[in-house]
Motif scaffolding. Structure first.
Motif, PDB file in Angstrom:
ATOM      1  N   GLN A 290       0.761  -1.234  -0.174  1.00  0.00           N
ATOM      2  CA  GLN A 290      -0.127  -0.064   0.080  1.00  0.00           C
ATOM      3  C   GLN A 290       0.754   1.109   0.078  1.00  0.00           C
ATOM      4  O   GLN A 290       0.486   2.280  -0.681  1.00  0.00           O
ATOM      5  N   VAL A 291       2.085   1.238   0.517  1.00  0.00           N
ATOM      6  CA  VAL A 291       2.674   2.447   0.710  1.00  0.00           C
ATOM      7  C   VAL A 291       3.664   2.792  -0.639  1.00  0.00           C
ATOM      8  O   VAL A 291       3.276   3.937  -1.125  1.00  0.00           O
ATOM      9  N   PRO A 292       4.092   1.957  -1.306  1.00  0.00           N
ATOM     10  CA  PRO A 292       4.569   2.360  -2.684  1.00  0.00           C
ATOM     11  C   PRO A 292       3.514   2.695  -3.538  1.00  0.00           C
ATOM     12  O   PRO A 292       3.576   3.536  -4.446  1.00  0.00           O
ATOM     13  N   VAL A 293       2.285   1.799  -3.743  1.00  0.00           N
ATOM     14  CA  VAL A 293       1.466   2.314  -4.569  1.00  0.00           C
ATOM     15  C   VAL A 293       0.654   3.752  -4.337  1.00  0.00           C
ATOM     16  O   VAL A 293       0.484   4.579  -5.147  1.00  0.00           O
ATOM     17  N   ALA A 294       0.416   3.821  -2.931  1.00  0.00           N
ATOM     18  CA  ALA A 294      -0.148   5.474  -2.551  1.00  0.00           C
ATOM     19  C   ALA A 294       0.846   6.461  -3.023  1.00  0.00           C
ATOM     20  O   ALA A 294       0.710   7.590  -3.435  1.00  0.00           O
ATOM     21  N   GLY A 295       2.427   6.044  -2.794  1.00  0.00           N
ATOM     22  CA  GLY A 295       3.432   7.130  -3.207  1.00  0.00           C
ATOM     23  C   GLY A 295       3.618   7.503  -4.653  1.00  0.00           C
ATOM     24  O   GLY A 295       3.492   8.495  -4.992  1.00  0.00           O
ATOM     25  N   SER A 296       3.425   6.234  -5.468  1.00  0.00           N
ATOM     26  CA  SER A 296       3.359   6.468  -6.882  1.00  0.00           C
ATOM     27  C   SER A 296       2.260   7.261  -7.404  1.00  0.00           C
ATOM     28  O   SER A 296       2.197   7.972  -8.324  1.00  0.00           O
ATOM     29  N   LEU A 297       0.978   7.030  -6.824  1.00  0.00           N
ATOM     30  CA  LEU A 297      -0.129   7.668  -7.148  1.00  0.00           C
ATOM     31  C   LEU A 297      -0.050   9.246  -6.920  1.00  0.00           C
ATOM     32  O   LEU A 297      -0.421  10.153  -7.573  1.00  0.00           O
ATOM     33  N   LEU A 298       0.509   9.726  -5.734  1.00  0.00           N
ATOM     34  CA  LEU A 298       0.825  10.921  -5.314  1.00  0.00           C
ATOM     35  C   LEU A 298       1.730  11.486  -6.040  1.00  0.00           C
ATOM     36  O   LEU A 298       1.632  12.616  -6.370  1.00  0.00           O
ATOM     37  N   LEU A 299       2.837  10.774  -6.700  1.00  0.00           N
ATOM     38  CA  LEU A 299       3.840  11.424  -7.475  1.00  0.00           C
ATOM     39  C   LEU A 299       3.156  11.717  -8.798  1.00  0.00           C
ATOM     40  O   LEU A 299       3.382  12.806  -9.471  1.00  0.00           O
ATOM     41  N   GLY A 300       2.358  10.709  -9.323  1.00  0.00           N
ATOM     42  CA  GLY A 300       1.870  11.105 -10.442  1.00  0.00           C
ATOM     43  C   GLY A 300       0.797  12.156 -10.494  1.00  0.00           C
ATOM     44  O   GLY A 300       0.598  12.988 -11.552  1.00  0.00           O
ATOM     45  N   LEU A 301      -0.038  12.326  -9.500  1.00  0.00           N
ATOM     46  CA  LEU A 301      -0.881  13.515  -9.514  1.00  0.00           C
ATOM     47  C   LEU A 301      -0.015  14.790  -9.271  1.00  0.00           C
ATOM     48  O   LEU A 301      -0.489  15.921  -9.752  1.00  0.00           O
TER      49      LEU A 301
END
Length: 111
Positions: free
Chosen positions: A16-27
């Motif tokens: 969950q941590v890497p997925v959430a981090g990559s989502l935030l970076l994408g946004l």
């Protein structure tokens, strides 16, 4: 108080941590303010409608729907012919559709 943490819980939290981090970076990479970004008005070159030879020529000449240099766009090229509806045609691509804001390596300034 004995609290056991299962392997499944550890793995789920670890994903969950890497997925959430990559989502935030994408946004964060999305520039919604419009500063410094250009919009493509139309996608004129649909790969689904092209033959493999037409697609190959576009890849070889590195055609893009949006030029990185505003001074060198398809609309300012000698091979470009304007057309109604936003898309034009290009002599290099056998008269097939190109975006007026596009660019390829065979760009030549119109006289």
């Amino acid at each position: 108080m004995d609290k056991n943490i299962s392997r499944r819980t550890v793995l789920l939290r670890g994903l969950q941590v890497p997925v959430a981090g990559s989502l935030l970076l994408g946004l964060a990479a999305c520039d919604s303010s419009g500063n410094g970004s250009q919009e493509i008005t139309a996608v004129c070159a649909d790969p689904e409608d092209m033959t493999s030879a037409q697609e190959s020529v576009r890849k070889t000449l590195r055609y893009t729907e949006l030029s990185s240099d505003p001074a060198k766009t398809c609309s300012g090229c000698a091979f470009f012919s304007g057309a109604a509806g936003g898309c034009g045609s290009c002599g290099i691509f056998d008269g097939n559709a190109v975006n007026p804001a596009g660019f390829c390596d065979s760009w030549s300034a119109a006289s």
